[in-house]
Write a protein that holds these residues in place. Structure first.
Motif, mmCIF file in Angstrom:
data_model
loop_
_atom_site.group_PDB
_atom_site.id
_atom_site.type_symbol
_atom_site.label_atom_id
_atom_site.label_comp_id
_atom_site.label_asym_id
_atom_site.label_seq_id
_atom_site.Cartn_x
_atom_site.Cartn_y
_atom_site.Cartn_z
ATOM 1 N N VAL A 5 0.748 -1.241 0.015
ATOM 2 C CA VAL A 5 -0.002 -0.015 0.069
ATOM 3 C C VAL A 5 0.828 1.210 0.111
ATOM 4 N N SER A 6 1.816 1.269 0.923
ATOM 5 C CA SER A 6 2.518 2.347 0.992
ATOM 6 C C SER A 6 3.683 2.843 0.356
ATOM 7 N N VAL A 7 4.439 1.677 -0.397
ATOM 8 C CA VAL A 7 5.377 1.354 -1.474
ATOM 9 C C VAL A 7 4.832 0.887 -2.800
ATOM 10 N N PRO A 8 5.478 1.559 -3.967
ATOM 11 C CA PRO A 8 4.763 0.999 -5.048
ATOM 12 C C PRO A 8 5.418 -0.559 -5.563
ATOM 13 N N PHE A 9 5.167 -1.509 -4.790
ATOM 14 C CA PHE A 9 5.586 -2.667 -5.158
ATOM 15 C C PHE A 9 4.368 -3.853 -5.249
ATOM 16 N N THR A 10 4.394 -4.416 -6.473
ATOM 17 C CA THR A 10 3.406 -5.338 -6.662
ATOM 18 C C THR A 10 3.968 -6.839 -6.493
ATOM 19 N N SER A 11 3.003 -7.590 -5.750
ATOM 20 C CA SER A 11 3.422 -8.917 -5.456
ATOM 21 C C SER A 11 3.537 -9.783 -6.852
ATOM 22 N N VAL A 12 4.527 -10.547 -6.791
ATOM 23 C CA VAL A 12 4.831 -11.563 -7.916
ATOM 24 C C VAL A 12 4.458 -12.998 -7.592
ATOM 25 N N TYR A 13 4.714 -13.367 -6.324
ATOM 26 C CA TYR A 13 4.147 -14.778 -5.638
ATOM 27 C C TYR A 13 4.491 -14.688 -4.071
ATOM 28 N N GLN A 14 3.620 -15.649 -3.491
ATOM 29 C CA GLN A 14 3.908 -15.749 -1.912
ATOM 30 C C GLN A 14 3.692 -17.157 -1.815
ATOM 31 N N LEU A 15 4.980 -17.767 -0.958
ATOM 32 C CA LEU A 15 4.769 -19.202 -0.636
ATOM 33 C C LEU A 15 4.800 -19.218 1.088
ATOM 34 N N HIS A 16 5.105 -20.330 1.453
ATOM 35 C CA HIS A 16 5.147 -20.554 2.728
ATOM 36 C C HIS A 16 6.182 -19.800 3.678
ATOM 37 N N HIS A 21 14.625 -1.724 -12.534
ATOM 38 C CA HIS A 21 13.488 -2.724 -12.114
ATOM 39 C C HIS A 21 13.941 -3.239 -10.790
ATOM 40 N N ALA A 22 13.444 -3.357 -9.799
ATOM 41 C CA ALA A 22 13.488 -3.801 -8.521
ATOM 42 C C ALA A 22 12.856 -4.983 -7.872
ATOM 43 N N VAL A 23 13.389 -5.644 -7.229
ATOM 44 C CA VAL A 23 12.779 -7.018 -6.712
ATOM 45 C C VAL A 23 13.063 -6.876 -4.919
ATOM 46 N N MET A 24 11.908 -6.671 -4.436
ATOM 47 C CA MET A 24 11.944 -6.735 -2.704
ATOM 48 C C MET A 24 11.542 -8.541 -2.465
ATOM 49 N N HIS A 25 12.650 -9.128 -1.924
ATOM 50 C CA HIS A 25 12.161 -10.622 -1.436
ATOM 51 C C HIS A 25 12.519 -10.775 -0.228
ATOM 52 N N ILE A 26 11.375 -11.216 0.699
ATOM 53 C CA ILE A 26 11.218 -11.394 2.154
ATOM 54 C C ILE A 26 11.331 -13.027 2.303
ATOM 55 N N GLY A 27 12.251 -13.446 2.908
ATOM 56 C CA GLY A 27 12.296 -14.956 3.048
ATOM 57 C C GLY A 27 12.097 -14.994 4.682
ATOM 58 N N GLU A 58 8.603 -17.669 1.509
ATOM 59 C CA GLU A 58 9.168 -16.357 0.761
ATOM 60 C C GLU A 58 8.030 -15.807 0.085
ATOM 61 N N TRP A 59 8.383 -14.518 -0.118
ATOM 62 C CA TRP A 59 7.516 -13.677 -0.770
ATOM 63 C C TRP A 59 8.261 -12.590 -1.639
ATOM 64 N N ALA A 60 7.901 -12.541 -2.994
ATOM 65 C CA ALA A 60 8.863 -11.616 -3.813
ATOM 66 C C ALA A 60 7.547 -10.494 -4.434
ATOM 67 N N ALA A 61 8.284 -8.999 -4.298
ATOM 68 C CA ALA A 61 7.392 -7.883 -4.910
ATOM 69 C C ALA A 61 8.168 -7.374 -6.087
ATOM 70 N N GLU A 62 7.790 -6.721 -7.034
ATOM 71 C CA GLU A 62 8.538 -5.784 -7.734
ATOM 72 C C GLU A 62 7.989 -4.456 -8.084
ATOM 73 N N ALA A 63 9.091 -3.651 -8.506
ATOM 74 C CA ALA A 63 8.521 -2.130 -8.853
ATOM 75 C C ALA A 63 9.629 -1.930 -9.920
ATOM 76 N N ALA A 64 9.012 -0.877 -10.774
ATOM 77 C CA ALA A 64 9.766 -0.278 -11.864
ATOM 78 C C ALA A 64 9.672 1.252 -12.071
ATOM 79 N N ASN A 65 10.737 1.814 -12.434
ATOM 80 C CA ASN A 65 10.567 3.256 -12.823
ATOM 81 C C ASN A 65 11.725 3.670 -13.802
ATOM 82 N N ARG A 66 11.952 4.805 -14.071
ATOM 83 C CA ARG A 66 12.792 5.190 -15.135
ATOM 84 C C ARG A 66 14.221 4.504 -14.939
ATOM 85 N N THR A 67 14.534 4.333 -13.488
ATOM 86 C CA THR A 67 15.939 3.982 -13.113
ATOM 87 C C THR A 67 16.408 2.402 -13.114
#
Length: 203
Positions: free
Chosen positions: A109-120, A133-139, A122-131
């Motif tokens: 909600v508060s940061v522009p990351f869109t979820s890619v997948y969620q497992l038991h 393409h980023a992935v935030m991974h939470i294990g 790990e969870w991965a979300a991505e964002a992109a802009n002109r600078t």
């Protein structure tokens, strides 16, 4: 606490299968102790935007992000044409069948990351802009001394020379002003919601 790259690369995360062309920027241990099945609580905390309600971000953290969003508006770094499925394709296009059929997980909600997948674990979300393409991974990993905790990894694919220079320029600010405040915020909220999590597990 910042961790060596091997804390992320040595684990059999599914993200390795789909983001092999991304650079690993940072790996951090999160102050979120819990049980083996608690990742979904951490994902909920990150995506709900409740940190802002707790007044958690420090003045330095708020100032740095205010400057970043101001520059983004001024220089046109965050326009829709530079985002996911515009300048770059979503990582969901790379998912194998089992991950594509797994729960996608919530968007932030508060940061522009869109979820890619969620497992038991790990969870991965991505964002992109002109600078970038980023992935935030939470294990969710075993903690020293028992129990489990969260682990944050940030991976990026800079947009050419401009993106590489941008990432190099903001690196000191991330380490001094962003990550320390973010981790303190996360730890405080995790502690504040401990009773709520325990009630949910009993229910």
């Amino acid at each position: 606490m910042r961790l060596p790259s091997t804390a992320h690369t040595s684990r059999p995360w599914r993200i390795h299968e789909i983001a092999g062309d991304f650079q690993l920027e940072d790996v951090w241990a999160l102050p979120t102790p819990g049980g083996p099945d608690d990742l979904h609580y951490l994902v909920q905390q990150i995506t709900s935007g409740t940190n802002d309600k707790a007044g958690v971000p420090s003045p330095v953290y708020r100032a740095l992000f205010a400057i970043r969003w101001y520059l983004g508006r001024l220089l046109g770094w965050d326009k829709d044409r530079d985002g996911i499925d515009s300048r770059v394709r979503t990582l969901r296009d790379r998912l194998p069948a089992d991950l594509r059929e797994a729960p996608r997980g919530p968007d932030a909600v508060s940061v522009p990351f869109t979820s890619v997948y969620q497992l038991h674990d790990e969870w991965a979300a991505e964002a992109a802009n002109r600078t970038v393409h980023a992935v935030m991974h939470i294990g969710w990993v075993p903690a020293e001394g028992g129990g489990h905790r969260g682990q944050l990894a940030v991976m990026v694919k800079p947009n050419g020379l401009f993106g590489a220079v941008y990432m190099a320029c903001i690196k000191p600010f991330r380490y001094v002003g962003v990550y320390p405040a973010l981790l303190r915020a996360m730890g405080r909220e995790w502690q504040e919601t401990a009773a709520e999590r325990a009630a949910g597990q009993r229910g």
